[in-house]
Design a protein around this motif. Structure first.
Motif, PDB file in Angstrom:
ATOM      1  N   GLY A 139      70.926   2.483  13.996  1.00  0.00           N
ATOM      2  CA  GLY A 139      71.529   2.468  15.312  1.00  0.00           C
ATOM      3  C   GLY A 139      70.754   3.356  16.275  1.00  0.00           C
ATOM      4  N   THR A 140      71.312   3.576  17.445  1.00  0.00           N
ATOM      5  CA  THR A 140      70.630   4.363  18.479  1.00  0.00           C
ATOM      6  C   THR A 140      71.140   5.789  18.591  1.00  0.00           C
ATOM      7  N   ASN A 141      72.159   6.142  17.816  1.00  0.00           N
ATOM      8  CA  ASN A 141      72.757   7.470  17.919  1.00  0.00           C
ATOM      9  C   ASN A 141      72.067   8.444  16.967  1.00  0.00           C
ATOM     10  N   ASN A 142      70.754   8.629  17.182  1.00  0.00           N
ATOM     11  CA  ASN A 142      69.946   9.518  16.353  1.00  0.00           C
ATOM     12  C   ASN A 142      69.545  10.744  17.163  1.00  0.00           C
ATOM     13  N   SER A 143      69.520  11.908  16.506  1.00  0.00           N
ATOM     14  CA  SER A 143      69.167  13.131  17.230  1.00  0.00           C
ATOM     15  C   SER A 143      68.593  14.161  16.264  1.00  0.00           C
ATOM     16  N   ILE A 144      68.000  15.203  16.829  1.00  0.00           N
ATOM     17  CA  ILE A 144      67.389  16.264  16.041  1.00  0.00           C
ATOM     18  C   ILE A 144      67.677  17.596  16.721  1.00  0.00           C
ATOM     19  N   MET A 145      67.984  18.633  15.936  1.00  0.00           N
ATOM     20  CA  MET A 145      68.210  19.969  16.484  1.00  0.00           C
ATOM     21  C   MET A 145      67.153  20.915  15.932  1.00  0.00           C
ATOM     22  N   ALA A 146      66.414  21.532  16.826  1.00  0.00           N
ATOM     23  CA  ALA A 146      65.396  22.510  16.455  1.00  0.00           C
ATOM     24  C   ALA A 146      65.515  23.711  17.380  1.00  0.00           C
ATOM     25  N   ASP A 147      65.495  24.917  16.804  1.00  0.00           N
ATOM     26  CA  ASP A 147      65.656  26.149  17.585  1.00  0.00           C
ATOM     27  C   ASP A 147      66.887  26.081  18.482  1.00  0.00           C
ATOM     28  N   SER A 148      67.979  25.518  17.932  1.00  0.00           N
ATOM     29  CA  SER A 148      69.283  25.405  18.593  1.00  0.00           C
ATOM     30  C   SER A 148      69.284  24.462  19.787  1.00  0.00           C
ATOM     31  N   VAL A 149      68.227  23.665  19.945  1.00  0.00           N
ATOM     32  CA  VAL A 149      68.146  22.688  21.023  1.00  0.00           C
ATOM     33  C   VAL A 149      68.263  21.288  20.423  1.00  0.00           C
TER      34      VAL A 149
END
Length: 294
Positions: A139-149
């Motif tokens: 799907g399109t609801n993909n995300s990544i968190m790095a250094d709290s961003v």
């Protein structure tokens, strides 16, 4: 980010494994009582292993489909050309078919699934036949968190699926019409960074436990280590030790052979390489406790 990026290259050592069990021995209350029809099998799909020191890598899995050759069975000769099967048809006139799995679609945090931890995506009965491929649709609801961003993880060129060809060597035959299949979702090759944007281009490698081995151990002290890489001339795989479990790590899906194991040091600790680590099919190679030094 503390890592230097180059265009369309994301040189992080990440590893995710989607573990696909055909009639898997790990049953849950949701599928333990499932009735499998005559002349059918059962396929259970598990998600596991997603190491790296991001806070989160979230992937949206919508569906999984299996490509079956109903005119052949496991052990018949592998052939990547569907045209070779055009002369073999079942009673309904079909030979090559796609069948969906009844999975639990949703967003999964890959970093919660590492070092042998897994989660059930779904299980279903499928027709008998030779498994030719597996298709994963994102799907399109993909995300990544790095250094709290938190940043979006976009689908590369809007291609939201990947098809993985399956051969006899990728399947564990544990009983008649009962197989295990593992899919290694390699994020080092799947995630790219270009001009401030993260891109997801899924790359998966199939393997099975009877034709692969594992390396495990512990790394201390807790503040000393980063990524662990097992490598030789033909194979490379990675793991991230678990800070909550005394630095435990496990690398899965390794081809039988001799490996070097690199433990990357940080906070002033030196890198350490252990050479000539033997890996055997269907076995775990335990390196015990590894102490890093400054």
């Amino acid at each position: 980010m503390k890592t230097r990026f180059s265009k369309l290259v994301f040189p992080l050592l990440l590893l995710l494994t989607i573990t696909v069990f055909y009639a898997c021995q790990k049953e849950t209350s949701s599928n333990a009582g499932m009735i499998v029809p005559v002349n059918a099998g059962k396929l259970s799909v598990y998600l596991t292993d997603g190491p790296y020191d991001f806070q989160k890598v979230l992937v949206d899995i919508k569906s999984i489909d299996v490509k079956l050759d109903t005119c052949h069975r496991f052990g018949d000769a592998d052939n990547d050309d569907d045209e070779q099967y055009e002369g073999n048809r079942d009673s309904s006139g079909n030979c090559i078919i796609w069948t969906p799995l009844q999975i639990n679609p949703g967003v999964y945090d890959l970093l919660q699934l590492r070092n042998g931890v897994d989660t059930l995506l779904g299980t279903t009965a499928i027709p008998q036949g030779k498994i030719r491929a597996v298709k994963i649709t994102m799907g399109t609801n993909n995300s990544i968190m790095a250094d709290s961003v938190v940043s979006p993880l976009n689908i590369w060129k809007d291609k939201n699926f990947v098809i993985i060809k399956i051969r006899n060597e990728h399947l564990d035959s544990v009983a008649l019409n009962n197989f295990h299949l593992f899919l290694d979702f390699n994020l080092a090759k799947s995630i790219q960074f270009d001009n401030g944007t993260y891109w997801l281009r899924p790359y998966l490698k199939p393997f099975c436990r009877s034709n692969s081995g594992e390396i495990e151990g512990k790394v201390r002290p807790d503040s000393a280590y980063g990524m662990i890489t097992a490598f030789n001339a033909t194979d490379t795989a990675n793991a991230l030790p678990d800070h909550n479990r005394e630095g435990e790590f496990k690398i899965r899906g390794l081809k039988e052979g001799s490996y070097s194991v690199l433990i990357t040091g940080k906070n002033g600790y030196r890198d350490t390489t252990i050479k000539e680590v033997r890996v055997f099919n269907s076995m775990e190679t335990d390196l015990g406790k590894i102490i890093l030094h400054k």
